[in-house]
Design a protein around this motif. Structure first.
Motif, short mmCIF file in Angstrom:
data_model
loop_
_atom_site.label_atom_id
_atom_site.label_comp_id
_atom_site.label_asym_id
_atom_site.label_seq_id
_atom_site.Cartn_x
_atom_site.Cartn_y
_atom_site.Cartn_z
N ALA A 41 75.71 44.55 65.70
CA ALA A 41 76.63 45.65 65.99
C ALA A 41 76.68 45.98 67.47
CB ALA A 41 76.21 46.88 65.18
N GLU A 42 75.53 45.99 68.13
CA GLU A 42 75.47 46.36 69.54
C GLU A 42 76.13 45.32 70.44
OE1 GLU A 42 71.42 47.02 70.54
OE2 GLU A 42 71.32 48.94 69.50
N GLU B 210 80.41 46.46 62.63
CA GLU B 210 79.85 47.61 61.94
C GLU B 210 79.63 47.26 60.47
OE1 GLU B 210 82.56 50.85 62.29
OE2 GLU B 210 84.16 49.81 61.24
N LEU B 211 78.75 47.98 59.85
CA LEU B 211 78.46 47.75 58.44
C LEU B 211 79.62 48.25 57.61
CD1 LEU B 211 76.34 46.87 56.34
CD2 LEU B 211 75.51 49.22 56.36
N ALA B 212 80.22 47.37 56.83
CA ALA B 212 81.34 47.74 55.99
C ALA B 212 80.88 48.07 54.57
CB ALA B 212 82.37 46.62 55.95
N ARG B 213 79.93 47.28 54.07
CA ARG B 213 79.49 47.47 52.68
C ARG B 213 78.12 46.84 52.51
NH1 ARG B 213 83.07 45.80 47.41
NH2 ARG B 213 81.75 46.86 45.91
N LEU B 214 77.30 47.48 51.73
CA LEU B 214 75.99 46.96 51.39
C LEU B 214 75.81 47.09 49.89
CD1 LEU B 214 73.15 45.97 52.19
CD2 LEU B 214 72.51 48.36 52.48
N ARG B 215 75.55 45.98 49.25
CA ARG B 215 75.36 45.98 47.79
C ARG B 215 73.96 45.49 47.48
NH1 ARG B 215 79.72 43.14 44.17
NH2 ARG B 215 80.73 45.13 44.49
N ARG B 216 73.24 46.27 46.69
CA ARG B 216 71.90 45.88 46.26
C ARG B 216 71.95 45.61 44.76
NH1 ARG B 216 67.64 50.05 48.18
NH2 ARG B 216 66.32 48.45 47.29
N LEU C 156 80.06 42.81 57.01
CA LEU C 156 80.29 43.40 58.33
C LEU C 156 81.78 43.29 58.64
CD1 LEU C 156 77.39 41.83 60.40
CD2 LEU C 156 77.46 44.10 59.38
N ARG C 157 82.27 44.22 59.44
CA ARG C 157 83.66 44.14 59.89
C ARG C 157 83.72 44.49 61.37
NH1 ARG C 157 85.59 49.45 56.65
NH2 ARG C 157 84.56 50.95 57.99
N ARG C 158 84.74 44.01 62.02
CA ARG C 158 84.94 44.30 63.43
C ARG C 158 85.30 45.77 63.60
NH1 ARG C 158 83.65 41.27 67.83
NH2 ARG C 158 84.11 39.12 67.47
N LYS C 159 84.73 46.41 64.61
CA LYS C 159 85.12 47.77 64.93
C LYS C 159 86.52 47.74 65.50
CE LYS C 159 80.83 50.11 66.05
NZ LYS C 159 80.08 50.78 67.11
#
Length: 53
Positions: free
Chosen positions: A18-19, A24-30, A40-43
């Motif tokens: 990200a830095e 940026e984090l778009a989605r996290l599935r556990r 992840l997706r582009r800002k």
């Protein structure tokens, strides 16, 4: 990523991504088996119109 990667390692990798690359984090599935899936997706950087003087 494999299940052997720890949560801290994943967090560090995502933070670095990200830095440096503008992601940026778009989605996290556990899942119940302990695995994770991360998107992840582009800002989007919106340009602002500046006042004309």
């Amino acid at each position: 990523m494999t299940r052997e990667v720890t949560r801290n390692q994943v967090r560090r990798l995502l933070t670095e991504q990200a830095e440096h690359d503008g992601w940026e984090l778009a989605r996290l599935r556990r899942y119940r088996d302990g695995s994770r899936e991360v998107w992840l997706r582009r800002k989007v950087i919106r340009a602002r119109l500046t006042a004309l003087v």
